[in-house]
Design an enzyme around this catalytic site. Structure first.
Site, PDB file in Angstrom:
ATOM      1  N   HIS A  49     -20.429 -12.099   8.412  1.00 21.10           N
ATOM      2  CA  HIS A  49     -20.285 -11.104   7.348  1.00 21.10           C
ATOM      3  C   HIS A  49     -19.498 -11.635   6.143  1.00 21.10           C
ATOM      4  CE1 HIS A  49     -16.366  -9.939   9.302  1.00 21.10           C
ATOM      5  NE2 HIS A  49     -16.036  -9.657   8.054  1.00 21.10           N
ATOM      6  N   ASP A  78     -21.482 -12.494  14.896  1.00 16.29           N
ATOM      7  CA  ASP A  78     -20.704 -12.466  13.650  1.00 16.29           C
ATOM      8  C   ASP A  78     -20.083 -13.833  13.371  1.00 16.29           C
ATOM      9  OD1 ASP A  78     -19.739 -11.597  11.258  1.00 16.29           O
ATOM     10  OD2 ASP A  78     -18.125 -10.368  12.089  1.00 16.29           O
ATOM     11  N   SER A 150     -10.983 -12.068   7.613  1.00 14.20           N
ATOM     12  CA  SER A 150     -12.241 -12.335   8.324  1.00 14.20           C
ATOM     13  C   SER A 150     -12.622 -13.803   8.219  1.00 14.20           C
ATOM     14  CB  SER A 150     -13.367 -11.482   7.738  1.00 14.20           C
ATOM     15  OG  SER A 150     -13.231 -10.163   8.177  1.00 14.20           O
TER      16      SER A 150
END
Lengths: 194, 314
Positions: A49, A78, A150
């Site tokens: 992402h 992910d 992230s």
């Protein structure tokens, strides 16, 4: 134990982490976050992402800005692998998530809200969740993560990467375990060889 | 080069030592932290307080009998409720015979501000969970919104996750400082200190309930008005307006009327409900308390014999 030594130790750990953490940015709002130098020959691991476009700008700790090609993405894991043209990178050391015990110190580095190289500290919350084959899949940590974390590293008290920070669930930081990252990379290599 | 690496490793040693210490503390107490399956969705945490006795957070235990317990070794046991004290959010349960569960080591000292603390829970069969923080404030004894007396106010700077309530707060050596609750102080992380847990547990084991004084009144804080206060020679103009008197309650038998304004109890001015609740400790049950009320513009003294609060269903 003199508190100075603890201070000094976490400063040393932060410096070590800074060298293996990269900042990733895409065009416009097309993804921004962090990544981990996985191999010295230019393999960067981040979240799917984060690496949304075909190419990302990769900012290294030494000020270099390289163009990274998004080589592989897995939305279900992910994870994304970004390749930069460099052979001299300092790769992160890794450790098994399997041996993690609740209460163990963990650190995260990333670019929360765009602030580069920000450090967070916390502890392992519970034993890692396992995949169907019984291998560690997700590490849950009592640590405060923000959006720019992230794709960045979650490391143990020795500075070894135990996971890739991926999401926040009910307030807990959740990272994809190192074993899961390695397993994914191996499957990709096999698929390419075949 | 190698020497530089070794020096670098050495610099991290204090962090590793701290990390080892924390995991050791979690492991030590985790032997005495169990999971209760007494509500929908996720199980809740509980602490083995004495041999065969576990303490949990009242609000997480929705049933009284035949509760399944997951022990630290992964084994199953059964437990049933001995007694509850909703006012301190504690419930005491007895494990079925033969259940293997070691009692926790209880810290006898009061928590100190700045002390490292770990919340250890067991919200299911996937092992213990931990979160780290510090004791952020320690205050004097306080009364919960439900009227419970807690020996010191121990507030935590620590994140609340599933399994927090009913779990143990431990110090860096794994000794239990208290039982955690997320509902006693408006969602703040607080712990019911070990001394309070011990007192409530002893009462529940002995009597099955925590006795508290009872008047049978519903009241609301009001201002009497400066002019009236002056005319009645009151030192302040606040009081509690009696909105309801429970039939056949101690207050009813003493002749307290709806519309009375209680301005003093035991000679001390009454500003809010806390001032009156302070009269209702367990040891006051059966003793007499003098209330001073404003009734129809005049001051009246009303002696009330404090009763014991009826349990639900009585």
């Amino acid at each position: 134990m003199h508190p100075f030594f603890l201070d000094d130790a976490s400063a040393a750990l932060a410096e070590r982490l800074r060298r293996v953490t990269v900042r990733l940015s895409g065009r416009g709002w097309n993804g921004a976050g962090s990544g981990v130098v996985w191999r010295h020959d230019g393999l960067i691991v981040t979240n799917a992402h984060v690496a949304r476009g075909p190419a990302m700008t990769v900012a290294l700790y030494d000020g270099r800005e390289l163009t990274g090609r998004v080589a592989w993405r897995s939305r279900s894991m992910d994870l994304a692998a970004v390749q930069v043209d460099a052979r001299d990178l300092l790769a992160a050391g890794t450790a098994d998530a399997r041996s993690l015990r609740p209460g163990a110190l963990v650190f995260a580095m990333g670019a929360p809200l765009g602030m580069a190289d920000a450090l967070a500290v916390g502890v392992v919350h519970g034993t890692p969740t396992l995949d169907r084959a019984g291998r560690p899949l997700l590490v849950r940590a009592d640590i405060r993560l923000l959006p720019g974390n992230s794709g960045g590293p979650l490391v143990d008290a020795e500075g070894r990467v135990i996971g890739i920070n991926s999401m926040v669930v009910n307030g807990l930081g959740v990272a994809v375990a190192t074993e899961a990252v390695e397993g994914w990379l191996q499957r990709l290599a096999h698929a390419r060889a075949a | 080069m190698e020497r530089a690496m070794a020096a670098e490793e050495g610099r991290l040693a204090p962090l590793q030592a701290l990390s080892e210490g924390l995991t050791g503390a979690v492991e030590r107490v985790a032997r005495s932290v169990v999971a209760l399956h007494a509500r929908a969705r996720i199980p809740s945490s509980a602490v083995v307080w004495r041999e065969g006795i576990v303490v949990a957070a009242h609000h997480t235990v929705k049933r009284d009998d035949d509760i399944r317990v997951t022990l630290a070794d992964g084994g199953d046991a059964r437990a049933s409720v001995v007694g509850r004290d909703p006012s301190t959010d504690l419930v005491v349960l007895r494990l079925s015979d033969g259940a293997k569960a070691a009692p926790a080591e209880i810290a006898r000292d009061t928590p100190r501000v700045g002390q490292l603390a770990l919340a250890v829970g067991r919200p299911g069969s996937d092992g213990p969970t931990a979160s780290l923080g510090v004791v952020s404030a320690v205050g004097p004894s306080w009364r919960t919104w439900a009227g419970g007396e807690i020996d010191s106010f121990v507030r935590l700077d620590l994140a609340i996750y599933d399994g927090f309530s009913g779990g143990a707060l431990v110090d860096a050596s794994g000794r239990v400082l208290g039982i955690n609750s997320s509902t006693l102080a408006r969602g703040l992380a607080v712990t019911v200190p070990a001394v309070t847990v011990e007192r409530v547990t002893a009462q529940l084991l002995e009597k099955g309930r925590v006795e508290r004084g009872y008047l049978g009144l519903a009241m609301h804080p009001v201002r009497v008005g400066a002019a009236s206060a002056a005319r009645l020679e009151l030192r302040h103009d606040r009081g509690l307006l009696v909105a309801q008197v429970a039939p056949d309650s101690p207050a009813d038998r003493a002749g307290v009327l709806v519309g009375d304004v209680i301005v003093a109890a035991e000679g001390r001015p009454v500003d809010d409900l806390d001032d009156l609740l302070a009269l209702l400790a367990a040891e006051r049950v059966g003793t007499s308390a003098g209330l001073r009320v404003v009734r129809g513009g005049t001051l009246v003294e009303v002696p009330v014999t404090i009763g014991a609060r009826p349990q639900r269903g009585e």
